[in-house]
Scaffold this active site. Structure first.
Site, PDB file in Angstrom:
ATOM      1  N   ILE A  30       0.880  -1.195   0.000  1.00 28.84           N
ATOM      2  CA  ILE A  30       0.000   0.000   0.000  1.00 28.84           C
ATOM      3  C   ILE A  30       0.905   1.229   0.000  1.00 28.84           C
ATOM      4  O   ILE A  30       1.701   1.400   0.926  1.00 28.84           O
ATOM      5  CB  ILE A  30      -0.861   0.078   1.285  1.00 28.84           C
ATOM      6  N   HIS A  31       0.824   2.043  -1.019  1.00 32.31           N
ATOM      7  CA  HIS A  31       1.653   3.255  -0.985  1.00 32.31           C
ATOM      8  C   HIS A  31       1.060   4.435  -1.758  1.00 32.31           C
ATOM      9  O   HIS A  31       1.558   5.540  -1.685  1.00 32.31           O
ATOM     10  CB  HIS A  31       3.038   2.973  -1.559  1.00 32.31           C
TER      11      HIS A  31
END
Ligand code: UDP
Length: 356
Positions: free
Chosen positions: A202-203
């Protein structure tokens, strides 16, 4: 011929690994690398140069950790100076980061031809900084190397002359094939004592910069009750702290890994859950289904073929997506070329240069 490559972020180092290795074999081509410093942590930058044998940058700028405007502006100013000094025949940029746009802008103002690798991808969501970087870079590039027919069509729809567009496949497929042989089990993996796991990343700013979305994503992952390994991007670490969110106990957070460890995790996972562009494709390259934590994707072929499901950031959709996904291996359909993208790009660049 002198190529000035501008890069600055993790996915660009990974793409450069394949291209720079091929350039080294061509005596007539010299590559000068500019690293803008957009990503600068050891595990977001140096590790890739070391383990993937990427030539060290001749120029290393320090433009990371700034707002978009400040970062892009400083990169533009410094790259312009480098182009004045180096006088390259071509500027090469990858993907969709601020470094991509700054490299292309600096080059076009000085009338240096630009090659854009991974051109033509669109999410049709202009709130994403990446989408703006892509559209603008494509408008000023001279060689647009696209991974698929749909990317070509996106460029045609934006009025770009077909003479400049080359469908060459995806450079990340070349990388995936080459480094699969060299993948490494992370040293910490056995300590987790997991037989099966989901790999998650997740970024993306659209998820991390909104506390409700980020909290919903963590909730969806928790409700799945599956063991999840989450190599956590520094941006996401910072936001989780800032919002005071708690990581559920079925999620094992680890530091971002190098590429060789990431490939091992992808190959050995049951399922991949991500908001990364690159990881969506790697899931497919390594035969895994992917649940994408976004409402749209640039890699539409993966969704059309049922390999990728878009679930956005709704906890229920995430858990349903995970629970209904198969852990069966998927077969490659050759959607993004044959793994010889780098050769095709270099042949086109060199033959055009020789005929000038
Ligand atoms: N990656 C990695 N270690 C990690 C997470 C990702 O090596 O801990 C690699 C991944 O295999 C892929 C690339 O980084 O090749 C994707 O980069 P990222 O997700 O940062 O950017 P995007 O592809 O979304 O532009």
């Amino acid at each position: 011929m002198k190529i000035l490559t501008v890069l600055g972020a993790r996915p660009q180092f990974i793409k450069a690994a394949a291209f720079s290795r091929a350039i080294k074999k061509h005596e007539s081509v010299e590559e000068v690398i500019v690293h803008t410093g957009q990503h600068y942590d050891q595990n977001m930058s140096d590790v890739f140069f070391a383990e993937m044998d990427i030539p060290l940058p001749k120029y290393k700028l320090q433009t990371g950790g700034k707002t978009h405007g400040a970062m892009t502006g400083q990169q533009l100013e410094k790259i312009e100076e480098i182009i004045f000094n180096e006088k390259p025949d071509l500027v090469l940029v990858y993907g969709d980061t601020n470094s991509t746009l700054a490299g292309a802008l600096a080059a076009t103002k000085l009338h240096i031809p630009i090659a854009h690798v991974e051109a033509g991808l669109r999410s049709f969501n202009k709130k994403m900084p990446e989408e703006i970087n892509r559209i603008l870079t494509d408008q000023i590039s001279d060689y647009l190397f696209v991974p698929s027919e749909s990317a070509k069509q996106n460029l045609i729809n934006e009025g770009i002359n077909t003479n400049k567009i080359f469908v060459v496949g995806d450079i990340m497929y070349d990388v995936a094939l080459y480094y699969k042989e060299k993948m490494q089990k992370p040293k910490w993996f056995d300590d987790l004592k997991l037989n099966q796991f989901i790999l998650c990343t997740i970024h993306r700013a659209e998820n991390t910069d909104d506390p409700i979305k980020l909290s919903n994503i963590l909730k969806g992952l928790e409700l799945s009750q599956r063991d999840i390994i989450l190599p956590l991007h520094p941006r996401t670490v910072g936001k989780i702290k800032k919002y005071g969110l708690v990581i559920p106990s079925n999620i094992r957070v680890v530091d971002p890994t190098g590429y060789l460890e990431m490939v091992w995790l992808e190959v050995h996972s049951d399922l991949i859950v991500t908001d990364s562009g690159g990881v969506q494709k790697e899931a497919y390259f390594h035969g895994k289904y992917c649940i994408t934590l976004r409402e749209e994707t640039e890699w539409v072929e993966l969704v059309e073929n049922g390999f990728n499901k878009l679930v956005g950031y709704d906890a229920k959709l995430i858990v349903d997506g995970i629970n209904t996904s198969s852990s069966q291996k998927i077969e490659s359909l050759g959607i993004y070329g044959d793994g010889r993208t780098v050769k095709k790009i270099l042949d086109i660049i060199i033959s055009t240069f020789n005929h000038q």
